[in-house]
Design an enzyme around this catalytic site. Sequence first.
Site, mmCIF file in Angstrom:
data_model
loop_
_atom_site.group_PDB
_atom_site.id
_atom_site.type_symbol
_atom_site.label_atom_id
_atom_site.label_comp_id
_atom_site.label_asym_id
_atom_site.label_seq_id
_atom_site.Cartn_x
_atom_site.Cartn_y
_atom_site.Cartn_z
ATOM 1 N N CYS A 145 -5.139 -107.805 -16.040
ATOM 2 C CA CYS A 145 -5.788 -106.868 -16.977
ATOM 3 C C CYS A 145 -7.300 -106.962 -16.877
ATOM 4 C CB CYS A 145 -5.414 -107.181 -18.419
ATOM 5 S SG CYS A 145 -3.673 -107.091 -18.812
ATOM 6 N N HIS A 157 1.677 -107.500 -16.333
ATOM 7 C CA HIS A 157 1.515 -108.115 -15.005
ATOM 8 C C HIS A 157 2.480 -109.255 -14.721
ATOM 9 C CE1 HIS A 157 -2.297 -105.968 -15.743
ATOM 10 N NE2 HIS A 157 -2.131 -105.640 -14.486
ATOM 11 N N CYS A 180 -6.086 -112.756 -18.692
ATOM 12 C CA CYS A 180 -5.152 -112.216 -17.705
ATOM 13 C C CYS A 180 -5.984 -111.537 -16.628
ATOM 14 C CB CYS A 180 -4.190 -111.215 -18.347
ATOM 15 S SG CYS A 180 -3.228 -110.332 -17.102
ATOM 16 N N CYS A 227 1.949 -112.026 -19.588
ATOM 17 C CA CYS A 227 1.422 -110.692 -19.875
ATOM 18 C C CYS A 227 2.490 -109.684 -19.478
ATOM 19 C CB CYS A 227 0.130 -110.456 -19.074
ATOM 20 S SG CYS A 227 -0.240 -108.706 -18.847
ATOM 21 N N HIS A 255 -1.575 -96.266 -3.776
ATOM 22 C CA HIS A 255 -0.177 -95.816 -3.865
ATOM 23 C C HIS A 255 -0.145 -94.425 -4.504
ATOM 24 C CE1 HIS A 255 -0.375 -96.813 -8.119
ATOM 25 N NE2 HIS A 255 -0.500 -98.116 -7.884
ATOM 26 N N LYS A 305 4.680 -104.641 -5.897
ATOM 27 C CA LYS A 305 4.719 -105.328 -4.601
ATOM 28 C C LYS A 305 5.983 -106.176 -4.475
ATOM 29 C CE LYS A 305 0.932 -105.045 -1.917
ATOM 30 N NZ LYS A 305 -0.448 -105.290 -2.339
ATOM 31 N N HIS A 316 -2.243 -93.679 -7.663
ATOM 32 C CA HIS A 316 -3.664 -93.381 -7.422
ATOM 33 C C HIS A 316 -3.813 -91.963 -6.867
ATOM 34 C CE1 HIS A 316 -3.615 -97.912 -6.694
ATOM 35 N NE2 HIS A 316 -4.413 -97.770 -7.734
ATOM 36 N N LYS A 330 9.542 -99.703 -11.963
ATOM 37 C CA LYS A 330 8.078 -99.784 -11.910
ATOM 38 C C LYS A 330 7.679 -100.061 -10.458
ATOM 39 C CE LYS A 330 4.286 -102.394 -13.591
ATOM 40 N NZ LYS A 330 3.677 -103.474 -14.246
HETATM 41 N N1 MSP Z 1 -10.219 -100.754 -11.779
HETATM 42 C C1 MSP Z 1 -9.542 -100.285 -12.937
HETATM 43 C C2 MSP Z 1 -10.168 -99.009 -13.441
HETATM 44 C C3 MSP Z 1 -11.631 -99.092 -13.752
HETATM 45 S S1 MSP Z 1 -12.276 -97.571 -14.291
HETATM 46 C C4 MSP Z 1 -13.812 -97.920 -14.793
HETATM 47 C C5 MSP Z 1 -8.083 -100.041 -12.602
HETATM 48 N N2 MSP Z 1 -7.767 -99.920 -11.319
HETATM 49 S S2 MSP Z 1 -6.252 -99.721 -10.766
HETATM 50 O O1 MSP Z 1 -6.369 -99.658 -9.352
HETATM 51 O O2 MSP Z 1 -5.381 -100.694 -11.313
HETATM 52 O O3 MSP Z 1 -5.782 -98.335 -11.324
HETATM 53 C C6 MSP Z 1 -6.462 -97.148 -10.988
HETATM 54 C C7 MSP Z 1 -5.810 -95.952 -11.670
HETATM 55 O O4 MSP Z 1 -4.477 -95.803 -11.187
HETATM 56 C C8 MSP Z 1 -5.728 -96.136 -13.185
HETATM 57 O O5 MSP Z 1 -6.025 -94.940 -13.848
HETATM 58 C C9 MSP Z 1 -4.282 -96.499 -13.384
HETATM 59 O O6 MSP Z 1 -3.792 -96.145 -14.640
HETATM 60 C C10 MSP Z 1 -3.633 -95.673 -12.286
HETATM 61 N N3 MSP Z 1 -2.305 -96.161 -11.949
HETATM 62 C C11 MSP Z 1 -1.966 -97.408 -11.552
HETATM 63 N N4 MSP Z 1 -0.608 -97.448 -11.390
HETATM 64 C C12 MSP Z 1 -0.072 -96.226 -11.677
HETATM 65 C C13 MSP Z 1 1.211 -95.671 -11.617
HETATM 66 N N5 MSP Z 1 2.275 -96.365 -11.301
HETATM 67 N N6 MSP Z 1 1.322 -94.346 -11.894
HETATM 68 C C14 MSP Z 1 0.248 -93.557 -12.166
HETATM 69 N N7 MSP Z 1 -0.994 -94.055 -12.230
HETATM 70 C C15 MSP Z 1 -1.146 -95.410 -12.098
HETATM 71 O O7 MSP Z 1 -7.289 -99.942 -13.537
#
Ligand code: MSP
Length: 509
Positions: free
Chosen positions: A160, A177, A157, A174, A48, A325, A51, A322
Amino acid sequence: MAHFRALSAGSRRAFVACVLGFSWYTRSMNSNKFYLTTSIAYTNAGPHIGHAQESVAADVVARFYRQKNDDVFFLTGTDENGTKIYQKALAEGKPTQEFVDEISAQFKNLKKLLNLSWDNFIRTSDQKTHWPKVAEIWQKIEQAGDLYKKEYEGLYCAGCEAFVREGDLKNGKCPAHQKTPEKIKEENYFFRLSKYTDKIKKSIESNELSIAPDSRRNEALAFLERGLEDISFSRPASKLPWGIPVPGDPPAGGQVIYVWADALTNYISGAPTKFWPADLHIVGKDISRFHTIIWPAMLLSAGIELPKKIFVHGFISVDGEKMSKSLGNVIPPDQLVEKFGVDATRYILLKLLSFSEDSDFSFEKAIATYNSDLANELGNLVLRVLTLAKKNTSPPCHFERSEKSLSKVKGSLRSSRDDISKAIKNLNFQGALELIWEPVKTANKKIDELKLWELVKSEPEKAKAELEKILSDLLAVAENLAPFLPETSIKIKKQVEELKVGKPLFPRI
Ligand code: MSP
């Protein structure tokens, strides 16, 4: 010069090769290495815009350091082991490997979609590259005496991928989540995290491990102040068959390595050895603690150097909510690229939205930013100036070209270039882009004030001088823009250098 001409063609070639070779040699001797990483995304769902923002931010930093001739290594990838992913694949009725392959490919495709320049894409399900490094670091931690077995009961969780405390829950769920954690009672390996409280604190306080922004650094220090507890570092393979086996444990009845211990190690398994320690890890605020506490503790235990800097970014919400899904408001980056194009998407992610702080996305605001900054200010300036320069001046405009001339530039342009560098180094992209836009705004204003389209007829010499100045400013703008809008930067340079009027760079929406 006369001496040079007196040489034979062969000797001249040898001389030139020697000079070039020497300058390459000195450059490579002087060039600093710069190793940066994003986090690695879970493969339970596709990408999304959160990322995408993290990846584009890292990409700008990588391109910026490459522009400075540094030896850059930019790593990204996917986090594919653990409970969350195992359960999701089960729910989808797909073999886990097939499931993670599909989602990992979507993240890998961001390279093309967003014009990312990463050097490696690591996958934690990769048994050849990633697993041996994880086992090696596990063994180093074990040899340090920092792993022990313990019967444990706690609340896990899966969102997390961590045990949570009763006190952190809201109405039994949590808060991040919105799920009730699972009660787990089992024997695990534990990691002596508590042993490293003081060492981590010292490294953060001395800035050996720098954490930015300051608010995140303070958060980490406050957390350390409360003291650390040892943490569960493995799960029984009988309960979680999707993970990396603990080395030396029997295949049946053995344990798999805790998914965070496995995932964090990607930063070492994913890059050539010479690049460690990482110069910069870029991660979101929800995973700050894993990076500022657990990762340094693992490295200290294994006797490996700490990364130099961890930058913790904020979260993007959509229309004030936020992204989730269940709310159905998750925006995949493709939607932005389809509407705005690649460069404009990169711009919107880093200019409309804050990187260090939380910020809110809406299509309405994105369109407004696109139209004002890209269509009206930058795109229109390029079109206006080239049209005027092309149509109304003879002989053609002559202006200082390319990077070389830039280094000679003194005064305001020079200092703004230093300020831009500083802003990028601090991952203040909004600030950097504002500085880059200053000459664009000034030029537009000048064209209007001077009524340049009339001046080219009434005072052609004066008009020509003005146009030349704007053209050379545009080259500087293109240079500064390169890390942010790589395609646009090339287009502007080409159009200006060839004095060619192109299609509007950003048609109004
Ligand atoms: N797999 C773990 C990271 C492991 S690193 C050794 C993870 N994955 S994640 O897919 O949930 O998140 C990946 C990145 O996207 C993280 O840095 C997370 O903070 C970021 N984001 C997830 N949702 C976000 C937003 N809504 N806005 C901005 N960044 C966000 O965590």
